[in-house]
Design a protein around this motif. Structure first.
Motif, mmCIF file in Angstrom:
data_model
loop_
_atom_site.group_PDB
_atom_site.id
_atom_site.type_symbol
_atom_site.label_atom_id
_atom_site.label_comp_id
_atom_site.label_asym_id
_atom_site.label_seq_id
_atom_site.Cartn_x
_atom_site.Cartn_y
_atom_site.Cartn_z
ATOM 1 N N TRP A 188 0.800 -1.229 0.000
ATOM 2 C CA TRP A 188 0.000 0.000 0.000
ATOM 3 C C TRP A 188 0.828 1.272 0.000
ATOM 4 O O TRP A 188 0.379 2.310 -0.455
ATOM 5 C CB TRP A 188 -0.998 -0.004 1.156
ATOM 6 N N ARG A 189 2.062 1.175 0.523
ATOM 7 C CA ARG A 189 2.887 2.392 0.592
ATOM 8 C C ARG A 189 3.244 2.924 -0.794
ATOM 9 O O ARG A 189 3.673 4.061 -0.931
ATOM 10 C CB ARG A 189 4.168 2.125 1.385
ATOM 11 N N ASN A 190 3.088 2.089 -1.810
ATOM 12 C CA ASN A 190 3.430 2.535 -3.164
ATOM 13 C C ASN A 190 2.228 2.655 -4.094
ATOM 14 O O ASN A 190 2.386 2.748 -5.306
ATOM 15 C CB ASN A 190 4.478 1.591 -3.763
ATOM 16 N N THR A 244 -0.973 8.067 -5.698
ATOM 17 C CA THR A 244 -1.506 9.086 -4.785
ATOM 18 C C THR A 244 -2.754 9.723 -5.388
ATOM 19 O O THR A 244 -2.987 9.648 -6.604
ATOM 20 C CB THR A 244 -0.469 10.198 -4.527
ATOM 21 N N GLN A 270 3.022 9.687 5.167
ATOM 22 C CA GLN A 270 4.305 9.472 4.491
ATOM 23 C C GLN A 270 4.802 10.869 4.126
ATOM 24 O O GLN A 270 4.006 11.737 3.773
ATOM 25 C CB GLN A 270 4.094 8.618 3.247
ATOM 26 N N ILE A 318 1.808 13.011 2.741
ATOM 27 C CA ILE A 318 0.823 12.200 2.007
ATOM 28 C C ILE A 318 0.091 11.423 3.085
ATOM 29 O O ILE A 318 0.695 10.633 3.809
ATOM 30 C CB ILE A 318 1.519 11.234 1.037
ATOM 31 N N THR A 342 -2.919 9.036 4.979
ATOM 32 C CA THR A 342 -3.914 7.963 4.888
ATOM 33 C C THR A 342 -4.676 7.967 6.197
ATOM 34 O O THR A 342 -4.080 7.851 7.264
ATOM 35 C CB THR A 342 -3.232 6.605 4.652
ATOM 36 N N ARG A 391 -3.473 7.633 0.673
ATOM 37 C CA ARG A 391 -2.325 8.198 -0.060
ATOM 38 C C ARG A 391 -2.745 9.518 -0.734
ATOM 39 O O ARG A 391 -2.629 9.703 -1.926
ATOM 40 C CB ARG A 391 -1.812 7.186 -1.095
ATOM 41 N N ARG A 432 -2.361 13.470 -1.246
ATOM 42 C CA ARG A 432 -1.390 14.564 -1.186
ATOM 43 C C ARG A 432 -2.077 15.820 -0.686
ATOM 44 O O ARG A 432 -2.991 16.335 -1.325
ATOM 45 C CB ARG A 432 -0.903 14.893 -2.592
#
Ligand SMILES: [Zn+2]
Length: 462
Positions: free
Chosen positions: A61-63, A66, A277, A295, A297, A308, A310
């Motif tokens: 999920w971190r990638n 966005t 993040q 960023i 969540t 994610r 921005r």
């Protein structure tokens, strides 16, 4: 209502527990588990996210791609998980704004609110009553710092009310003041109400401080909380000296309750509500501080999942990791500097390339120039150009103050090898209509170029 009665106290207690227990690996595991739940939910119920994540590994999920406010508003009806259309949401919200009656909900338990849209476009946000309870319980815990005595009074000034504030009563009394209320009317109502806690945007709190200095406002709150606008150091100092009490802040936007000042005076991110993040903004500008753009969540919101996302704000983080005296190990924000859209640009004297200047640098350029400057606004309408509007102390000679601000601006630009193609210093501040968010450093160039950045790099692309 049931959700409110049970969930609010639950979240009040949960927030206290989270502050004491969530840190290090425990916090990482907690956030990871909550994000996975939210993602599974969004993939099932939000057609927008389902489409966006097609063919992606949701465990990574971190990638995931966005999103931002423009995407959320463009795909409003499929972004939310209730199939509520933009037209439906706006019609309820605009009716509430016009009638100043903020009770209606879109559908059974979903409340709609509007954000004023510093980046030009208005946003609408949707929250269910369960999400409202989570928000309210946590806000109360983090803003009040402890269980208040019965009859504790909170006065808050916001552009619009929401039925949620009216419903979080109990042992604390809340009173909402419309930002549109004429100041003298607000002053007499406050004198009677005598709040223990005063909450509002700094521009409004400063007007009230002025009234206190003139002997018209006689309240003795135990604390002030700044919301909705950037709290600048000089304003914080002014408010603290006028009211003789600490000034904290709540960093919140329609995308969630992001951070609040603890009893030790540090602004902690609510890492039990959001996971953030951080994208490093370009280094090597020579300007102090490591700036990041978050960023976010949201770990709880399901009606309008924020995954994610921005935010487009510029933050500097505290790198001191020693535990705070308040007991929280949540990340501390050193400063909320402003919007990425408000980064200004000036040409490099030798290469002609545009270089970025953060709002804080522009701020210091003006404030450190001359102590007779009492207030200011800096507007960049095109790269390389800057208009500085000044308010100065009573008897001062404007020509003298103007000369020192001009010198300071030229010096600071020069220190970074840059210059201004046009630098204008004007007497008096631009008029800000009541209810409009105040920003002292504004880049109109950054705003109009949201899709075509003036400068390379993430921040100006927002
Ligand atoms: Zn703390």
């Amino acid at each position: 209502m049931l959700a409110m009665n049970l969930l609010l106290p639950y979240h009040f207690l949960r927030a206290g527990w989270a502050t004491r227990h969530l840190h290090g690996d425990t916090l990482q595991d907690y956030q990871d588990r909550k994000v996975r739940e939210i993602i599974r939910y969004a993939a099932l119920h939000s057609p927008f996210y389902r489409e966006l994540w097609k063919g992606r590994d949701l465990d990574d999920w971190r990638n995931l791609p966005t999103v931002d406010k423009a995407a959320m508003m463009a795909h409003f009806g499929t972004f939310n998980t209730r199939g509520i259309t933009k037209e439906e949401a706006f019609s309820v919200a605009l009716h509430a704004e016009r009638s100043r009656d903020f009770a209606p909900t879109v559908r059974r338990d979903v409340t709609v609110g509007l954000s004023s849209g510093t980046s030009g476009h208005r946003g609408a946000f949707l929250v269910s009553s369960a999400e409202t309870a989570a928000w309210a319980g946590t806000v109360l815990r983090r803003v009040l710092h402890r269980l208040p005595r019965p009859g504790y009074r909170v006065a808050f000034f916001l552009r619009s009310n929401s039925n949620l504030y009216e419903r979080i009563g109990g042992r604390v009394r809340f009173r909402w003041f419309d930002l549109m209320t004429p100041i003298l009317e607000a002053v007499s109502a406050l004198n009677i109400y005598a709040p223990d806690l005063l909450v509002g945007p700094p521009s409004l709190l400063l007007s009230l401080a002025e009234m206190a200095k003139r002997g018209l406002l006689t309240i003795r709150p135990e604390r002030l909380v700044s919301v909705a606008e950037t709290l600048e150091d000089q304003d914080k100092t002014e408010l603290e000296s006028t009211f003789g009490v600490p000034v904290g802040q709540v960093y919140q936007c329609t995308e969630g309750f992001l951070a609040a000042t603890c009893r030790a005076g540090r602004l902690h991110i609510n890492e039990d509500l959001v996971t953030i993040q951080y994208e490093k903004l370009d280094e090597g500008t020579g300007q102090p501080g490591q700036r990041v753009s978050p960023i976010i969540t949201d770990l709880w919101r399901r009606t309008q999942p924020i995954i994610r996302y921005r935010l487009g704000d510029i933050l500097t983080l505290e790198d001191d990791t020693t535990p705070c005296p308040c007991g929280s190990r949540f990340q501390v924000i050193r400063a909320v500097e402003g919007r990425c859209d408000d980064v200004c640009a000036f040409p490099d004297a030798s290469t002609g390339e545009l270089r970025r200047f953060y709002p804080d640098t522009i701020r210091r350029m003006i404030l450190l120039a001359d102590e007779r400057v009492t207030d200011y606004a800096a507007v960049q309408d095109a790269p390389g150009s800057l208009s500085i509007h000044l308010a100065i102390a009573g008897e001062s000679d404007f020509a003298v103050v103007r000369a020192s601000v001009l010198q300071s601006a030229t010096d600071i630009l020069g220190r970074y090898g840059c210059y201004a193609e046009r630098l204008e210093i004007v007497a008096g501040l631009p008029h800000i209509p009541p209810g409009v968010k105040r920003r002292r450093v504004i880049s109109l160039a950054g705003r109009s170029a949201q899709r075509q950045p003036v400068l390379p790099g993430r921040c100006s692309i927002k």
